[in-house]
Design an enzyme around this catalytic site. Structure first.
Site, PDB file in Angstrom:
ATOM      1  N   SER A  32       0.811  -1.229   0.000  1.00  0.00           N
ATOM      2  CA  SER A  32       0.000   0.000   0.000  1.00  0.00           C
ATOM      3  C   SER A  32       0.837   1.269   0.000  1.00  0.00           C
ATOM      4  O   SER A  32       0.325   2.346  -0.316  1.00  0.00           O
ATOM      5  CB  SER A  32      -0.930   0.014   1.216  1.00  0.00           C
ATOM      6  OG  SER A  32      -0.194  -0.078   2.423  1.00  0.00           O
ATOM      7  N   ASP A 310      -4.078   7.922   7.932  1.00  0.00           N
ATOM      8  CA  ASP A 310      -5.131   7.094   8.515  1.00  0.00           C
ATOM      9  C   ASP A 310      -4.502   6.222   9.602  1.00  0.00           C
ATOM     10  O   ASP A 310      -3.423   6.535  10.098  1.00  0.00           O
ATOM     11  CB  ASP A 310      -5.857   6.277   7.440  1.00  0.00           C
ATOM     12  CG  ASP A 310      -4.930   5.305   6.709  1.00  0.00           C
ATOM     13  OD1 ASP A 310      -3.801   5.063   7.181  1.00  0.00           O
ATOM     14  OD2 ASP A 310      -5.343   4.776   5.657  1.00  0.00           O
ATOM     15  N   HIS A 313      -1.335   4.375   7.494  1.00  0.00           N
ATOM     16  CA  HIS A 313      -0.490   4.954   6.450  1.00  0.00           C
ATOM     17  C   HIS A 313      -0.113   6.402   6.741  1.00  0.00           C
ATOM     18  O   HIS A 313      -0.902   7.151   7.323  1.00  0.00           O
ATOM     19  CB  HIS A 313      -1.215   4.879   5.101  1.00  0.00           C
ATOM     20  CG  HIS A 313      -1.647   3.500   4.744  1.00  0.00           C
ATOM     21  ND1 HIS A 313      -2.923   3.042   4.993  1.00  0.00           N
ATOM     22  CD2 HIS A 313      -0.970   2.472   4.179  1.00  0.00           C
ATOM     23  CE1 HIS A 313      -3.019   1.784   4.595  1.00  0.00           C
ATOM     24  NE2 HIS A 313      -1.851   1.416   4.104  1.00  0.00           N
TER      25      HIS A 313
END
Length: 345
Positions: A32, A310, A313
């Site tokens: 990610s 978040d 991340h």
């Protein structure tokens, strides 16, 4: 003096190189921290970020599938090496062909070097298989000789390992150092096989990002009294990044023409966590966009001053910092040479 150099490097503006130094293509592998939209095309079981408020600082306030408020590190690297745009997500371009000629992003959120806690994601083995498809497409369009030359002069970027460590930590007793050593060795051995496979396909220039302070992400802090970092997980990350660094040194010694930049994210973050205000961060613990980070969330306004976007991340500000230090930094954080030197070798 080291802190002054660190701050000076962070002030660099990332501009494209001169025409002579532009690389042919950029191929991106990872999780990610590098995904630009591949997971948008996967099942609902795969993690996704193709909805607001993700992408609120991306041009057009577009939620592209990047797990942050704007750009990720590979976007800045693509700009630096002179590409007209960050390479597209592999799954976004069903026709392949011309859009693939300047590079492709194969990264998939939730993936790892080995199997992870996530399902229905594209692990590194599968990402390499997808690269083989792209290379075969190149050969049909421009021929073997041009393809081989392009691949040998291109950059191959890896941002992976965090999900492997999260998965490992679930079942690992931090006091069992023998088992930890065995498991880290297993992961790095598999990573070695993957990098060697790409080398056999013609890749010669590699950019590998190490893992950072995984024990300090908001979701992990919830497990620790006082909302502090989980140091056992940080230590595991440090162990893995050192093993990765040694692996790259070994490959460089044993594979002719193998050149690399290791972006030592852990080392980059040591001074930041020690003195965040000096580096422009006022909030290191709370996420800017609390979970589930949707249109119903209330996000922070001073996003450049937040470390976390978040629960898992970082913000665009962190990705930009990591990119700049890997592009221009000294051997302490970009080892043995930075990307600027790598693309000029």
């Amino acid at each position: 003096m080291a802190s002054l150099l660190f701050l000076f490097l962070l002030s660099y503006v990332i501009n494209p190189l001169s025409v002579e130094a532009i690389i042919p293509s950029l191929y991106i592998f990872g999780d990610s921290t590098a995904d630009v939209g591949n997971n948008n095309y996967l099942s609902d079981k795969a993690p996704k970020a193709n909805f607001p408020y993700y992408g609120i600082d991306f041009p057009g306030r577009t939620a592209t599938g990047r797990f942050t408020n704007g750009f990720v590190s590979v976007d800045y690297i693509a700009r630096f090496v002179g590409l007209p745009r960050s390479p597209p997500a592999f799954l976004s371009n069903t026709n392949g062909g011309l859009k693939w000629l300047r590079g492709v992003n194969f990264a998939s959120a939730g993936s790892g070097i080995s199997e992870t806690l996530w399902i229905d994601v594209i692990d590194i083995d599968e990402q390499i298989k997808n690269f083989k498809l792209v290379a075969a497409d190149h050969r049909t369009r421009v021929g073997n000789r041009t393809t081989d030359r392009t691949i040998s002069k291109s950059l191959f970027s890896f941002s992976t390992g965090s999900n492997d460590l999260f998965t490992l930590f679930q079942s690992l007793d931090p006091t069992n150092k023998t088992l930890e050593n065995q498991m880290i060795e297993s992961i790095t051995n598999k990573f070695q096989d993957q990098l060697t496979m790409l080398y056999s396909l013609g890749a010669r220039r590699f950019v590998v990002f190490g893992t950072g302070f995984l024990g300090c992400i908001p979701e992990i802090r919830k497990l620790v009294p006082g909302n502090n970092c989980l140091e056992d997980l940080n230590n595991l990350s440090l162990h893995f990044k050192n093993a990765t660094k040694s692996l790259l040194q070994s490959l460089s010694s044993n594979l002719p023409g193998f050149k690399y930049t290791f972006g030592d994210v852990y080392e980059m973050l040591v001074p930041v966590f020690a003195n965040p205000l000096q580096y422009g961060f006022r909030e290191m613990k709370a996420p800017c966009c609390p979970p589930p980070c949707t249109l119903n969330s209330t996000y922070c306004r001073n996003r450049q001053e937040y470390y976390n976007w978040d629960s898992f991340h970082p913000t665009e500000a962190v990705y930009r910092m990591v990119a700049k230090l890997t592009l221009f930094g000294p051997p302490r954080v970009a080892n043995p040479i930075n990307i600027l030197a790598l693309v000029n070798t």
